[in-house]
Write an enzyme that holds these catalytic residues in place. Structure first.
Site, short mmCIF file in Angstrom:
data_model
loop_
_atom_site.label_atom_id
_atom_site.label_comp_id
_atom_site.label_asym_id
_atom_site.label_seq_id
_atom_site.Cartn_x
_atom_site.Cartn_y
_atom_site.Cartn_z
N TYR A 159 8.86 -2.33 10.92
CA TYR A 159 7.99 -1.82 9.87
C TYR A 159 8.66 -0.62 9.19
O TYR A 159 8.70 -0.53 7.96
CB TYR A 159 6.65 -1.43 10.48
CG TYR A 159 5.55 -1.10 9.48
CD1 TYR A 159 4.57 -2.03 9.17
CD2 TYR A 159 5.50 0.14 8.86
CE1 TYR A 159 3.56 -1.73 8.27
CE2 TYR A 159 4.50 0.45 7.96
CZ TYR A 159 3.53 -0.49 7.67
OH TYR A 159 2.54 -0.18 6.77
N ASP A 216 0.82 -1.22 0.00
CA ASP A 216 0.00 0.00 0.00
C ASP A 216 0.85 1.26 0.00
O ASP A 216 0.61 2.18 -0.79
CB ASP A 216 -1.01 0.00 1.15
CG ASP A 216 -0.40 -0.14 2.53
OD1 ASP A 216 0.80 -0.48 2.64
OD2 ASP A 216 -1.13 0.08 3.52
N GLU A 265 -2.27 8.40 11.91
CA GLU A 265 -1.34 7.30 12.16
C GLU A 265 0.11 7.73 11.95
O GLU A 265 0.98 7.46 12.77
CB GLU A 265 -1.65 6.13 11.21
CG GLU A 265 -2.80 5.26 11.65
CD GLU A 265 -2.38 4.24 12.70
OE1 GLU A 265 -1.25 3.72 12.65
OE2 GLU A 265 -3.21 3.97 13.59
N ASP A 277 -5.74 -0.20 5.47
CA ASP A 277 -6.61 -0.57 6.58
C ASP A 277 -7.82 0.34 6.66
O ASP A 277 -8.96 -0.11 6.81
CB ASP A 277 -5.83 -0.52 7.89
CG ASP A 277 -4.67 -1.51 7.91
OD1 ASP A 277 -4.65 -2.41 7.05
OD2 ASP A 277 -3.79 -1.36 8.77
N GLY A 308 -3.48 -6.31 18.61
CA GLY A 308 -2.16 -6.81 18.27
C GLY A 308 -2.13 -8.02 17.38
O GLY A 308 -1.10 -8.67 17.23
N ALA A 309 -3.26 -8.34 16.75
CA ALA A 309 -3.35 -9.56 15.95
C ALA A 309 -3.17 -9.30 14.46
O ALA A 309 -3.27 -10.22 13.65
CB ALA A 309 -4.70 -10.24 16.18
N GLY A 310 -2.91 -8.06 14.08
CA GLY A 310 -2.78 -7.76 12.66
C GLY A 310 -4.11 -7.62 11.96
O GLY A 310 -4.19 -7.72 10.74
#
Length: 386
Positions: free
Chosen positions: A228, A40, A164, A176, A126-128
């Site tokens: 990241y 993205d 963000e 997202d 926190g699980a993506g």
């Protein structure tokens, strides 16, 4: 997994906490990315979908500049801030997401009043699965209505991305938010991240006799951590050396020449992005022509690329993927930013219980924390509930 509070429940909790009724209740979903990881922010292609796990906010406008934030998580108490003194990088915990949205709207020249806000969510943390963006999208949907800002979904995507990037400090792209704000029941969102154009692609696994299992490894990750950011820096370096605006402009046919221009690590990062973009395009084509049962090999190839070229997987994710495939899943991959989080396994209904049991057993034998395994289906995007 505990379901989120209904709108009526949330209104009652808001009233008990703040002594008045909210002006409304809004919700926004988390997302699963079917395929297209880290493409993205390289202006490429992604194929996520909104899931049936949501963040919900009850919001009431105040006559002053005070912001009061409360969550149904645990016993954290009310966090207080002021609209006139929001500063990037200062907020902590979950409150940085609604505060970041308020700050971002202010940067666009929108006057945001003081407000009281109560959050409830069943998007795993926190699980993506983009629990943070679900919060942001619920909040911006509420504020867009309450302020009369009249922002289009594309504008809200960019505003939450700025929250963000510049307020929270996470260098994320627009995938997202786009899935959460523009999702549609029964469809994946084929998004061109260069121009924000969207095509809704039918993805109805159940009709094909399949379920999409999410395997939350319980290995928590954070997009604000260095892994990241370093991957994004590698992509920017690759684009600069190759003389393109973004890696979106590099094709698989260009990779041989690129290998002679880039150092070995940067080349592998670039190769993942280039091949992943191609896999997204192939997946959209295959879904249209043959349906979900024919995309397994593309999911597998995506995971191998993230594991070996982009190096964002981990032992728990690899075990979840390998065990799922060995026990009946037709394709599996890690999903999300990486370094932990969740894997997805596209699985025949007849093999679902076998895959679940095998993954739980494999984690126990490896000494890992027990994973949480659940199914998701493509759901509608952000909306007002009350």
């Amino acid at each position: 997994m505990t379901a989120p509070a209904t709108a009526t429940d949330l209104e009652a909790r808001f009233s008990a906490a703040f002594g008045r009724q909210p002006d409304g209740v809004w919700q926004a979903p988390g997302r699963v990315n079917l395929i297209g990881e880290h493409t993205d922010y390289n202006e490429g292609f992604v194929l996520p979908f909104a899931i049936d796990r949501t963040a919900r906010v009850a919001v009431g406008v105040r006559p002053d500049s005070t912001i009061r934030l409360l969550s149904t998580y645990g016993d954290q108490g009310v966090t207080t801030a002021d609209t006139a003194s929001l500063e990037a990088g200062r907020a902590k915990g979950w409150t940085k997401y609604p505060l970041g949205v308020i700050w971002s709207l202010q940067q666009r020249g929108i006057d945001v009043p003081g407000l009281d806000l109560l959050l409830d969510s069943d998007v795993p943390l926190g699980a993506g699965l983009s629990s943070s963006h679900a919060i942001e999208c619920a909040v911006i949907s509420a504020l867009n209505d309450l302020t009369g800002a009249g922002l289009a979904p594309e504008d809200m995507v960019l505003a939450t991305q700025r929250a963000e990037n510049d307020f929270v400090g996470a260098p994320t792209g627009i995938m997202d938010q786009s899935a959460s704000l523009r999702g549609s029941k029964g469809h994946a969102v084929f998004l061109d991240c260069r121009d924000q154009s969207v095509q809704l692609v039918p993805f109805e696994a159940e009709a094909a006799g399949l379920v999409l299992l999410v395997i939350d490894t319980k290995v928590s990750h954070s997009h604000a951590d260095g892994g990241y950011a370093s991957r994004r820096a590698s992509c920017e370096l690759g684009a600069e050396v190759l003389g393109v605006r973004a890696l979106r402009d590099v094709t698989p046919g260009d990779l041989e020449e690129a290998s002679g221009l880039l150092d070995e690590v940067t080349f592998r990062r670039v190769r993942h992005i280039v091949t992943e973009n191609d896999r997204v395009l192939q997946t959209v084509e295959v879904l249209g022509q043959q349906g979900p049962s024919a995309i397994g090999d593309l999911l597998d190839a995506s995971h191998a690329s993230m594991r070996d070229d982009f190096e964002i997987s981990c032992a728990e994710l690899d075990l979840a993927v390998d065990t799922s495939r060995a026990n009946g899943a037709i394709g599996a991959r890690m999903t999300g930013g990486g370094f932990g989080g969740a894997a997805i396994a596209l699985t025949p209904v007849s093999e679902e219980q076998q895959v679940r049991a095998a993954v739980v057993r494999a984690f126990a034998e490896a000494g890992y924390t027990a994973p949480e395994i659940f199914t998701v289906t493509p759901a509608a995007g952000a909306m007002r509930l009350a």
